[in-house]
Write a protein that holds these residues in place. Structure first.
Motif, mmCIF file in Angstrom:
data_model
loop_
_atom_site.group_PDB
_atom_site.id
_atom_site.type_symbol
_atom_site.label_atom_id
_atom_site.label_comp_id
_atom_site.label_asym_id
_atom_site.label_seq_id
_atom_site.Cartn_x
_atom_site.Cartn_y
_atom_site.Cartn_z
ATOM 1 N N VAL A 9 0.827 -1.200 0.000
ATOM 2 C CA VAL A 9 0.000 0.000 0.000
ATOM 3 C C VAL A 9 0.865 1.256 0.000
ATOM 4 N N LEU A 10 1.950 1.261 0.795
ATOM 5 C CA LEU A 10 2.815 2.436 0.868
ATOM 6 C C LEU A 10 3.524 2.681 -0.462
ATOM 7 N N ALA A 11 3.948 1.614 -1.126
ATOM 8 C CA ALA A 11 4.578 1.772 -2.445
ATOM 9 C C ALA A 11 3.585 2.369 -3.434
ATOM 10 N N TYR A 12 2.341 1.939 -3.347
ATOM 11 C CA TYR A 12 1.296 2.481 -4.219
ATOM 12 C C TYR A 12 1.078 3.959 -3.931
ATOM 13 N N ARG A 13 1.105 4.324 -2.646
ATOM 14 C CA ARG A 13 0.914 5.730 -2.265
ATOM 15 C C ARG A 13 2.038 6.589 -2.826
ATOM 16 N N GLN A 14 3.254 6.120 -2.769
ATOM 17 C CA GLN A 14 4.369 6.898 -3.287
ATOM 18 C C GLN A 14 4.212 7.149 -4.786
ATOM 19 N N THR A 15 3.727 6.145 -5.499
ATOM 20 C CA THR A 15 3.489 6.310 -6.935
ATOM 21 C C THR A 15 2.430 7.376 -7.184
ATOM 22 N N GLU A 16 1.383 7.372 -6.366
ATOM 23 C CA GLU A 16 0.320 8.370 -6.515
ATOM 24 C C GLU A 16 0.836 9.772 -6.235
ATOM 25 N N GLU A 17 1.720 9.922 -5.255
ATOM 26 C CA GLU A 17 2.260 11.243 -4.931
ATOM 27 C C GLU A 17 3.043 11.793 -6.122
ATOM 28 N N SER A 18 3.852 10.968 -6.740
ATOM 29 C CA SER A 18 4.607 11.408 -7.924
ATOM 30 C C SER A 18 3.661 11.763 -9.059
ATOM 31 N N SER A 19 2.598 10.985 -9.209
ATOM 32 C CA SER A 19 1.604 11.274 -10.252
ATOM 33 C C SER A 19 0.911 12.603 -9.989
#
Length: 349
Positions: free
Chosen positions: A93-103
């Protein structure tokens, strides 16, 4: 950010030195909204929970099997699977969140470019936030909701500096409004002595006088604050919020009748500001004079047409309804201007 609304901490506004720094934050959060990140995050969390639950069940089954078979090594493997599944799910979940922040960062630059605004403010804001993490030791990058500060800043800087609008600055009028917002928040939220230190008398700007006027009111009362408010009004006679503040102080000090003229002027200058109309309605009702009922009704109804969640507005309408009924019962006057119907204690507008 809950999908359709943004909630901004007062500290964000107080610490931001330019409107562009706040605009950058809004652009970033808009990236989350347009990307549907909240709904997708819920789905991701749900999937991660399901995966963790399956691993936990398998682990428990292995532990039970090992106990029955008398094989303790199977129990240890099962325990690792049972508890490791939760950790793996969280990391996913945290890895997914980091991707969303960059997006969201990339989307923010798209929005800022489309509106011909600089991304420099966003970069400055995120750099301030990054400073709070720099120097900390032992941070696990896989256990963070956002990318590592230096990585994020480096990626964002390339986008920001490549923009043709990088050198654009905020219009003076917007900077003026932002300075007054910061001053107003400091006057109301900081302790008076802190506000006086932040805005000393040597600073003669309108923002400084505004902060000191509010801090003076909180520390010494309405009489001490009035000269500063009158100074502000004389300097900017068409700025509605100085009249609003003056009316607020007079009303809160128990002088509702004196609060009416400045609040009327504030409504005249800012007719679409529902909260000012609600305050004017409060002041009008606070006089307990039936001649103000129709005016109070008009202002409160207009305000509640746009500010439908204002508990204070509905409370004032209910109080007004009671006064109207009393006035009609006594025969003192006929209430007609705003079509109010009070039936069994209920109010229909």
């Amino acid at each position: 950010m809950d999908g359709h609304n943004m909630f901004m901490h007062a500290g964000t506004l107080m610490e931001a030195k330019t409107p562009n720094q706040v605009i950058g934050v809004i652009a970033h959060e808009s990236g989350h909204i347009t990307g549907g990140h909240l709904a997708r995050l819920r789905s991701q969390v749900s999937k991660a929970k399901s995966a963790a639950l399956m691993l936990q069940l398998l682990g428990l089954a292995a532990m039970a099997g090992g106990a029955i078979a008398g094989a303790p090594e199977m129990g240890q493997v099962g325990m690792g699977a049972a508890f490791g599944g939760q950790d793996a799910a969280m990391r996913s979940v945290l890895a997914y969140r980091q991707t969303e922040e960059s997006s969201a960062d990339q989307a923010a630059m798209t929005f800022l470019n489309a509106t011909k605004q600089s991304g420099r403010g966003m970069l400055e804001t995120f750099d301030v936030l990054a400073d709070k993490l720099r120097g900390l030791r032992g941070i696990n990058p896989y256990l963070m909701t956002h990318p590592l500060p230096q990585v994020r800043i480096t990626q964002l800087q390339a986008l920001v500096t490549a923009s043709p609008y990088y050198a654009n600055t905020d219009p003076p009028e917007l900077q003026f409004r932002h300075d007054l917002v910061r001053a107003k928040l400091a006057g109301f939220l900081d302790k008076p002595e802190i506000a006086f230190n932040r805005y000393p008398e040597t600073d003669t700007s309108l923002a400084s006088v505004y902060a000191r006027a509010i801090a003076t009111y909180r520390q010494s009362g309405v009489k001490a604050a009035m000269p500063l408010l009158d100074q502000l009004i004389a300097a900017q006679p068409n700025w509605p919020y100085f009249y609003e503040t003056k009316g607020q102080f007079l009303f809160e000090s128990g002088n509702g009748a004196a609060a009416i003229p400045p609040l009327r002027k504030a409504v005249e200058l800012a007719p679409n500001e529902a909260l000012i109309r609600i305050m004017l309605g409060q002041a009008l009702l606070g006089t307990n004079d039936p001649k103000y009922l129709d005016e109070a009704i008009r202002n409160l109804r207009t305000a509640l047409a746009s500010e439908r969640t204002s508990a204070m507005g509905y409370r004032q309408i209910a109080s007004l309804c009671a006064q109207a009924e009393q006035a009609q019962a006594s025969g003192a006057r006929r209430i007609h201007g705003a079509s109010i119907a009070c039936i069994g204690g209920s109010l229909f507008l």
